[in-house]
Design a protein around this motif. Structure first.
Motif, short mmCIF file in Angstrom:
data_model
loop_
_atom_site.label_atom_id
_atom_site.label_comp_id
_atom_site.label_asym_id
_atom_site.label_seq_id
_atom_site.Cartn_x
_atom_site.Cartn_y
_atom_site.Cartn_z
N ASP A 557 0.72 -1.23 -0.05
CA ASP A 557 0.06 -0.14 0.10
C ASP A 557 0.84 1.34 0.08
O ASP A 557 0.28 2.14 -0.33
N ALA A 558 2.12 1.24 0.40
CA ALA A 558 2.97 2.33 0.54
C ALA A 558 4.07 2.32 -0.34
O ALA A 558 4.84 3.17 -0.36
N VAL A 559 4.41 1.19 -1.12
CA VAL A 559 5.49 1.18 -1.95
C VAL A 559 5.35 0.99 -3.29
O VAL A 559 4.49 -0.08 -3.76
N GLU A 560 5.76 1.66 -3.99
CA GLU A 560 5.68 1.33 -5.45
C GLU A 560 6.98 1.36 -6.12
O GLU A 560 7.85 1.79 -6.02
N LEU A 561 7.01 0.36 -7.23
CA LEU A 561 8.12 -0.01 -8.31
C LEU A 561 7.65 0.32 -9.77
O LEU A 561 6.76 -0.21 -10.14
N ASP A 562 8.19 1.32 -10.38
CA ASP A 562 8.12 1.49 -11.64
C ASP A 562 9.51 1.35 -12.49
O ASP A 562 10.39 1.66 -12.20
N VAL A 563 9.29 0.37 -13.77
CA VAL A 563 10.37 0.20 -14.38
C VAL A 563 9.91 0.53 -15.91
O VAL A 563 8.65 0.12 -16.33
N ARG A 564 10.80 1.24 -16.76
CA ARG A 564 10.29 1.56 -17.99
C ARG A 564 11.59 1.14 -18.96
O ARG A 564 12.79 1.36 -18.78
N LEU A 565 11.28 0.71 -19.99
CA LEU A 565 12.36 0.28 -21.11
C LEU A 565 12.01 0.89 -22.61
O LEU A 565 10.89 0.92 -22.67
N ARG A 566 12.99 1.34 -23.23
CA ARG A 566 12.51 1.85 -24.35
C ARG A 566 13.83 1.63 -25.10
O ARG A 566 14.78 1.33 -24.96
N ALA A 567 13.52 0.91 -26.42
CA ALA A 567 14.50 0.78 -27.66
C ALA A 567 14.35 1.42 -28.81
O ALA A 567 13.23 1.66 -29.29
N LYS A 572 20.93 7.91 -39.03
CA LYS A 572 21.89 7.83 -40.21
C LYS A 572 23.23 7.50 -39.68
O LYS A 572 24.12 6.76 -40.04
N VAL A 573 23.59 8.12 -38.69
CA VAL A 573 25.07 8.05 -38.17
C VAL A 573 25.27 8.03 -36.44
O VAL A 573 26.44 7.85 -35.94
N VAL A 574 24.08 7.60 -35.90
CA VAL A 574 24.16 7.28 -34.63
C VAL A 574 23.62 5.87 -34.49
O VAL A 574 22.47 5.43 -35.00
N ASP A 575 24.39 4.99 -33.53
CA ASP A 575 23.56 3.56 -33.25
C ASP A 575 22.38 3.59 -32.52
O ASP A 575 22.00 4.54 -31.71
N GLY A 576 21.27 2.83 -32.61
CA GLY A 576 20.28 2.71 -31.89
C GLY A 576 20.51 2.39 -30.57
O GLY A 576 21.93 1.74 -30.09
N TYR A 577 19.75 2.14 -29.46
CA TYR A 577 19.86 2.04 -28.08
C TYR A 577 18.87 1.30 -27.52
O TYR A 577 17.76 1.44 -27.86
N VAL A 578 19.25 0.85 -26.35
CA VAL A 578 18.01 0.20 -25.28
C VAL A 578 18.47 0.82 -23.91
O VAL A 578 19.43 0.76 -23.59
N GLU A 579 17.50 1.46 -23.40
CA GLU A 579 17.61 2.05 -22.05
C GLU A 579 16.73 1.79 -21.13
O GLU A 579 15.61 1.38 -21.33
N ALA A 580 16.82 1.84 -19.89
CA ALA A 580 15.95 1.48 -18.61
C ALA A 580 16.16 2.61 -17.93
O ALA A 580 17.01 3.07 -17.17
N ASP A 581 14.85 2.87 -17.15
CA ASP A 581 14.71 3.87 -15.92
C ASP A 581 14.00 2.92 -15.04
O ASP A 581 12.96 2.25 -15.12
N VAL A 582 13.99 3.28 -13.74
CA VAL A 582 13.55 2.58 -12.53
C VAL A 582 13.23 3.71 -11.69
O VAL A 582 14.24 4.23 -11.10
N ARG A 583 12.28 3.68 -11.08
CA ARG A 583 11.71 4.49 -9.85
C ARG A 583 11.36 3.61 -8.72
O ARG A 583 10.45 2.66 -8.94
N LEU A 584 11.66 3.87 -7.60
CA LEU A 584 11.14 3.34 -6.34
C LEU A 584 10.32 4.43 -5.57
O LEU A 584 11.05 5.32 -4.89
N GLY A 585 9.28 4.23 -4.99
CA GLY A 585 8.39 5.35 -4.11
C GLY A 585 7.96 4.74 -3.17
O GLY A 585 7.46 3.60 -2.90
N TRP A 586 8.20 5.54 -2.01
CA TRP A 586 7.52 5.30 -0.66
C TRP A 586 6.81 6.38 -0.10
O TRP A 586 7.13 7.54 -0.20
N ARG A 587 5.27 5.91 0.20
CA ARG A 587 4.50 6.87 0.55
C ARG A 587 4.72 6.58 2.26
O ARG A 587 4.07 5.92 2.88
N LEU A 588 5.39 7.61 2.94
CA LEU A 588 5.70 7.46 4.35
C LEU A 588 4.37 7.74 4.93
O LEU A 588 4.10 7.00 5.98
#
Length: 630
Positions: A557-567, A572-588
């Protein structure tokens, strides 16, 4: 966020709230973003960007994606462009510490992302200098954003010449929803930010709020890893008041800001001041069985550095009336905008001639949504504009939607859109090499087909296909016989096609999975010719596809975990990429929240743009934030 279905135990809004009683996300009027709507409830959220009147998202015949207040909070983002990464129908390229290139359906790049209209509470962020958005000058207090409606596809019939490939409509909460005090502060190894807001009642018929925000953006890196000396910072303060007088609903809001950014050419880090502000007033009242809205705003933007001065003062007035008659739902409107532009440079070689111009944009529009019966709806609309550079523009649109008895929506549309010339395209002068020319508007004809459904109470998805034909694109042409000077011309042509799809699935009441994918294919002739020595560089640099995945999980009820991936695919001259963002939230507590966000966790150095001059690298970062409500 308005919704047809009321959340459990949610008290009704005060009767004097703009728009009447509204149901909100969450269990309290002052904390509207702590409880997530179900997917069925989200399908009934009211959006206004598609037809300029409220309608359920499930009924909107357009490729529209809604970023909710809860999505923004759980993203851990500290700036508006980073929030826009949540929309699968947008391409977001970070250029340096503060600059971004953001587009829909192609043409992305710092110099070419000029076909997307961005609005904040009805105020246009369009720049007459380069037809894009200066993202380092425009931001909002993210905690005050109610939702962001992202439309990919032409919006010219309602929004005008510069909504060529899409519209981003940022809508902030009313002061009735932001009473009390909010304090937020955060810091990380790259950025730091704070926000302070306080609001309360305004007599017995209104409410108000005032806010102050500040930010520091750490420097990016060069492609080889050195400090790029483009760190930035700034302050923004503003206020808003909404109140009612009888049947009249009034809004008055404004802000001022003062930012310091760095021009990172050659990694010199030359400081540039970016400052300005705006004031906006809006009046709504019932009229003839519908709603009349009158809006006016004044906006000032100044960018000053050692070698240049860019000033723009904008006056804008618009009137809109939405009403129904039998099977018809009409929206009629008109507007006039005047921009006093001044561009000065210290260089005698390259300059804008004349330095001072007053640009005007006048429009009238009409739209009729006709209920044909058996779930069929036909929408016909058009806007007629007159601008200082290219004269009259006629922008029609036709949409046909069929809503099946089960609620699924199938729609198709054909539209004409355009982009008006900007000051660079008309006035840029380099004696003997480049001279101003009679550059005209770029145009596009777009065909779209879409399908939106909620096949299960815990599942929703939308899929959209498009085919666009572009004419009169910007080119660089030689002068016959003498070759020089070069001129900016309209000899370019291109076609684009692709698919955008996104959906969500509630694994459980506490866990939601979302995914989005977009593809893009461009056909054009990039071979240098006398008609275009640039090789049609104006079409930008876009990946063939991008994929977004997101998980929002309430662990307790008080802790959230959010994970985001993007590919993102190669440029033309830049390689593609895969990245991840992660958020941990606490409702104190109910009023205190702590979060820790890690961004770009997979790669230690990533370049997102193919711009050879401005392209900078970004790596891993961590940001911790504390938010309190009183």
């Amino acid at each position: 966020m308005p919704a047809v279905v009321q959340a459990e135990e949610a008290p009704a809004a005060p009767s004097h709230a703009p728009g009447g009683a509204r149901q909100l996300i969450g269990a309290g009027w002052q904390d509207p973003d702590l409880t997530r709507l179900s997917l069925e409830e989200l399908s009934m959220v009211e959006v206004t960007s598609v037809s300029m009147r409220p309608e359920a998202l499930a009924d909107a015949a357009a490729a529209i994606y809604v970023i909710s207040a809860d999505d923004i909070r759980r993203s851990g983002a500290t700036s508006l462009p980073e929030v826009l990464r949540l929309a699968p129908n947008l391409s977001v390229q970070r250029v340096n510490a503060v600059d971004y290139a953001i587009s829909a359906r192609g043409f992305n790049g710092f110099e070419t992302s000029n076909k997307l209209l961005v609005l904040i509470d009805g105020r246009s962020l369009y720049s007459t200098l380069h037809s894009g958005v200066f993202w380092d000058a425009h931001d909002v207090m993210l905690q005050d954003v109610e939702r962001i409606e992202v439309i990919s596809g032409p919006g010219g019939a309602l929004y005008g010449s510069n909504a060529m490939n899409g519209v981003i409509n940022i809508i902030t909460r009313t002061p009735h929803e932001t009473r009390g005090t909010l304090l937020s502060a955060g810091a990380g190894d790259d950025d730091a930010a704070f926000a302070l807001r306080h609001g309360g009642d305004l007599g017995g018929a209104g409410a108000w709020r005032a806010w102050l925000t500040g930010h520091e953006r750490g420097a990016s890196r060069t492609r080889t890893g050195e400090d790029a000396n483009d760190d930035a910072g700034g302050l923004r303060a503003g206020a808003r008041a909404d109140w009612a007088i009888g049947a009249n609903r009034l809004t008055l809001q404004g802000d001022v800001f003062d930012n310091e950014v760095a021009i990172d050419a050659d990694v010199l880090g030359v400081d540039t001041g970016v400052r300005g502000g705006h004031v906006l007033g809006r009046w709504n009242r019932p009229l003839a069985g519908g709603d009349l809205q009158v809006q006016a705003y004044y906006d000032v933007l100044e960018r000053s550095g050692p070698q240049m001065l860019d000033e723009a003062k904008t006056w804008d007035l618009s009137v809109q009336h939405a009403f129904a008659r039998g099977r018809h739902r009409f929206v009629l409107g008109a507007g006039h905008r005047e921009v006093e532009s001044r561009i000065l440079t210290s260089s005698a070689a390259v300059f804008l001639d004349p330095a001072d111009r007053t640009l005007t944009l006048t429009n009238v529009f009409a739209q009729d949504q006709i209920a044909l019966g058996h779930g069929l709806t036909l929408t016909l609309g058009a806007k007629l504009e007159d601008n200082s550079f290219s004269g009259e523009e006629f922008l029609p649109n036709a949409r046909l939607a069929w809503q099946r008895p089960g609620g699924d929506l199938v729609w198709a549309a054909v539209s004409r859109a355009s982009r008006t010339p900007n000051r660079v395209e008309r006035d840029l002068t380099f004696p003997g090499f480049l001279v101003g020319a009679d550059f005209r508007s770029e145009t596009a004809t777009a065909w779209e087909l879409g399908y939106r459904a909620n096949p299960l109470p815990r599942m929703s998805f939308s899929i959209n296909a498009f085919y666009n034909v572009y004419d009169d694109l910007r080119t660089v042409s030689i002068t016959p016989v003498t070759v020089l000077p070069l001129t900016l011309t309209n000899n370019g042509e291109a076609t684009t096609r692709g698919v955008e799809a996104w959906g969500s699935y509630d694994v459980s009441p506490a866990w939601r999975l979302s995914a989005g994918v977009s593809t893009l294919t461009k056909d054009y002739d990039a071979t240098p010719t006398p008609e275009d020595t640039s090789g049609l560089r104006s079409i930008g640099d876009d990946p063939d596809f991008q994929i977004l995945l997101r998980s929002q999980h309430d662990l307790t009820d008080a802790v959230e975990l959010d994970v985001r991936l993007r590919a993102v695919d190669d440029l033309k001259v830049v390689d593609g990429y895969v990245e991840a963002d992660v958020r941990l939230g606490w409702r104190l507590t109910d009023r205190l929240e702590l979060s820790l966000t890690g961004q770009n966790l997979i790669g230690d150095r990533r370049v997102e743009t193919g711009d050879p001059v401005r392209g900078r690298a970004f790596g891993r970062s961590v940001f911790a934030a504390l938010q309190a409500r009183f």
